[in-house]
Scaffold this motif. Structure first.
Motif, PDB file in Angstrom:
ATOM      1  N   LEU A  11       8.628 -33.030  38.002  1.00 15.90           N
ATOM      2  CA  LEU A  11       8.360 -33.950  36.891  1.00 15.90           C
ATOM      3  C   LEU A  11       8.012 -35.342  37.417  1.00 15.90           C
ATOM      4  N   LYS A  12       8.775 -35.811  38.406  1.00 14.54           N
ATOM      5  CA  LYS A  12       8.504 -37.122  38.994  1.00 14.54           C
ATOM      6  C   LYS A  12       7.117 -37.151  39.629  1.00 14.54           C
ATOM      7  N   ASP A  13       6.771 -36.097  40.341  1.00 12.32           N
ATOM      8  CA  ASP A  13       5.441 -36.031  40.968  1.00 12.32           C
ATOM      9  C   ASP A  13       4.339 -36.046  39.920  1.00 12.32           C
ATOM     10  N   ALA A  14       4.535 -35.306  38.842  1.00 19.63           N
ATOM     11  CA  ALA A  14       3.508 -35.221  37.800  1.00 19.63           C
ATOM     12  C   ALA A  14       3.294 -36.568  37.111  1.00 19.63           C
ATOM     13  N   ILE A  15       4.371 -37.269  36.781  1.00 20.88           N
ATOM     14  CA  ILE A  15       4.223 -38.544  36.080  1.00 20.88           C
ATOM     15  C   ILE A  15       3.668 -39.613  37.017  1.00 20.88           C
ATOM     16  N   ARG A  16       4.034 -39.560  38.296  1.00 19.36           N
ATOM     17  CA  ARG A  16       3.454 -40.523  39.253  1.00 19.36           C
ATOM     18  C   ARG A  16       1.967 -40.265  39.430  1.00 19.36           C
ATOM     19  N   ALA A  17       1.560 -39.009  39.501  1.00 20.29           N
ATOM     20  CA  ALA A  17       0.138 -38.679  39.640  1.00 20.29           C
ATOM     21  C   ALA A  17      -0.637 -39.136  38.406  1.00 20.29           C
ATOM     22  N   PHE A  18      -0.055 -38.951  37.237  1.00 18.85           N
ATOM     23  CA  PHE A  18      -0.685 -39.380  35.986  1.00 18.85           C
ATOM     24  C   PHE A  18      -0.914 -40.888  36.013  1.00 18.85           C
ATOM     25  N   ALA A  19       0.117 -41.638  36.396  1.00 18.69           N
ATOM     26  CA  ALA A  19       0.008 -43.101  36.452  1.00 18.69           C
ATOM     27  C   ALA A  19      -0.986 -43.543  37.526  1.00 18.69           C
ATOM     28  N   ALA A  20      -0.957 -42.889  38.672  1.00 19.34           N
ATOM     29  CA  ALA A  20      -1.864 -43.256  39.765  1.00 19.34           C
ATOM     30  C   ALA A  20      -3.315 -43.031  39.366  1.00 19.34           C
ATOM     31  N   ALA A  21      -3.580 -41.953  38.661  1.00 18.88           N
ATOM     32  CA  ALA A  21      -4.949 -41.646  38.241  1.00 18.88           C
ATOM     33  C   ALA A  21      -5.505 -42.705  37.294  1.00 18.88           C
ATOM     34  N   ARG A  22      -4.619 -43.447  36.664  1.00 19.22           N
ATOM     35  CA  ARG A  22      -5.037 -44.482  35.713  1.00 19.22           C
ATOM     36  C   ARG A  22      -4.913 -45.895  36.276  1.00 19.22           C
ATOM     37  N   GLY A  23      -4.491 -45.988  37.536  1.00 24.04           N
ATOM     38  CA  GLY A  23      -4.369 -47.295  38.168  1.00 24.04           C
ATOM     39  C   GLY A  23      -3.231 -48.140  37.632  1.00 24.04           C
ATOM     40  N   TRP A  24      -2.182 -47.498  37.128  1.00 26.62           N
ATOM     41  CA  TRP A  24      -1.078 -48.229  36.517  1.00 26.62           C
ATOM     42  C   TRP A  24      -0.002 -48.663  37.506  1.00 26.62           C
ATOM     43  N   GLU A  25      -0.040 -48.154  38.723  1.00 26.65           N
ATOM     44  CA  GLU A  25       1.032 -48.402  39.684  1.00 26.65           C
ATOM     45  C   GLU A  25       1.367 -49.880  39.905  1.00 26.65           C
ATOM     46  N   PRO A  26       0.366 -50.791  39.963  1.00 24.15           N
ATOM     47  CA  PRO A  26       0.730 -52.200  40.187  1.00 24.15           C
ATOM     48  C   PRO A  26       1.651 -52.774  39.098  1.00 24.15           C
ATOM     49  N   TYR A  27       1.644 -52.181  37.942  1.00 26.59           N
ATOM     50  CA  TYR A  27       2.457 -52.670  36.828  1.00 26.59           C
ATOM     51  C   TYR A  27       3.842 -52.022  36.778  1.00 26.59           C
ATOM     52  N   HIS A  28       4.043 -51.028  37.621  1.00 27.32           N
ATOM     53  CA  HIS A  28       5.290 -50.274  37.568  1.00 27.32           C
ATOM     54  C   HIS A  28       6.350 -50.858  38.494  1.00 27.32           C
ATOM     55  N   THR A  29       6.706 -52.106  38.247  1.00 26.72           N
ATOM     56  CA  THR A  29       7.819 -52.726  38.951  1.00 26.72           C
ATOM     57  C   THR A  29       9.107 -52.341  38.239  1.00 26.72           C
ATOM     58  N   PRO A  30      10.245 -52.431  38.921  1.00 26.70           N
ATOM     59  CA  PRO A  30      11.499 -52.112  38.223  1.00 26.70           C
ATOM     60  C   PRO A  30      11.688 -52.928  36.943  1.00 26.70           C
ATOM     61  N   LYS A  31      11.355 -54.205  36.972  1.00 28.09           N
ATOM     62  CA  LYS A  31      11.500 -55.036  35.765  1.00 28.09           C
ATOM     63  C   LYS A  31      10.624 -54.519  34.630  1.00 28.09           C
ATOM     64  N   ASN A  78       9.846 -40.010  31.027  1.00 28.37           N
ATOM     65  CA  ASN A  78       8.786 -40.371  31.963  1.00 28.37           C
ATOM     66  C   ASN A  78       9.076 -41.706  32.636  1.00 28.37           C
ATOM     67  N   ILE A  79       9.540 -42.667  31.875  1.00 28.70           N
ATOM     68  CA  ILE A  79       9.831 -43.978  32.451  1.00 28.70           C
ATOM     69  C   ILE A  79      11.048 -43.899  33.375  1.00 28.70           C
ATOM     70  N   VAL A  80      12.043 -43.119  32.998  1.00 28.36           N
ATOM     71  CA  VAL A  80      13.201 -42.940  33.877  1.00 28.36           C
ATOM     72  C   VAL A  80      12.756 -42.316  35.205  1.00 28.36           C
ATOM     73  N   PHE A  81      11.880 -41.307  35.145  1.00 26.17           N
ATOM     74  CA  PHE A  81      11.381 -40.689  36.374  1.00 26.17           C
ATOM     75  C   PHE A  81      10.603 -41.695  37.219  1.00 26.17           C
ATOM     76  N   LEU A  82       9.773 -42.503  36.578  1.00 24.74           N
ATOM     77  CA  LEU A  82       9.025 -43.525  37.314  1.00 24.74           C
ATOM     78  C   LEU A  82       9.960 -44.552  37.944  1.00 24.74           C
ATOM     79  N   LEU A  83      10.953 -44.982  37.209  1.00 22.36           N
ATOM     80  CA  LEU A  83      11.918 -45.956  37.719  1.00 22.36           C
ATOM     81  C   LEU A  83      12.658 -45.377  38.930  1.00 22.36           C
ATOM     82  N   SER A  84      13.032 -44.140  38.830  1.00 21.95           N
ATOM     83  CA  SER A  84      13.702 -43.457  39.931  1.00 21.95           C
ATOM     84  C   SER A  84      12.785 -43.379  41.154  1.00 21.95           C
ATOM     85  N   ALA A  85      11.550 -43.010  40.923  1.00 19.96           N
ATOM     86  CA  ALA A  85      10.602 -42.876  42.033  1.00 19.96           C
ATOM     87  C   ALA A  85      10.296 -44.217  42.682  1.00 19.96           C
TER      88      ALA A  85
END
Length: 110
Positions: A11-31, A78-85
């Motif tokens: 699940l963590k891999d899938a949601i990270r791949a989804f976010a990466a494909a959309r270029g959202w990673e720079p916004y995914h800070t813990p805050k 999904n957000i919990v998985f992203l926060l964990s990752a």
């Protein structure tokens, strides 16, 4: 992908791949993720606001309300998985450790 057969890592891999494909990673800070989590929890609460306890239980039986509830619950997960990752926290280990602490803090009666 039922819970019984889906590893947390998948699940963590899938949601990270989804976010990466959309270029959202720079916004995914813990805050930012914590703030998004709070917002999504608010949306879940909005579904249940002002319902009696019985009505809140019935939400899961009504197809339209159940879908909306499931959507918000999935957003939260999904957000919990992203926060964990993004923080490097192993979610399975964290849950197990917290359950151990809670067993001491809140012993079962009897």
């Amino acid at each position: 992908m039922p819970d019984a057969t889906t590893p947390v890592a998948a699940l963590k891999d899938a949601i990270r791949a989804f976010a990466a494909a959309r270029g959202w990673e720079p916004y995914h800070t813990p805050k930012n993720l914590a703030m998004a989590l709070a917002s999504e929890v608010g949306e879940l609460c909005d579904i249940l606001r002002w319902l009696t306890p019985e009505e809140s239980v019935a939400v899961a039986r009504d197809p339209v309300q159940r879908e909306a509830f499931a959507d918000e619950l999935a957003d939260i997960a999904n957000i919990v998985f992203l926060l964990s990752a993004h923080t490097g926290i192993d979610l399975s280990e964290a849950v197990a450790a917290k359950m151990t602490k809670n067993a001491v803090k809140y012993p079962a009666p009897g």
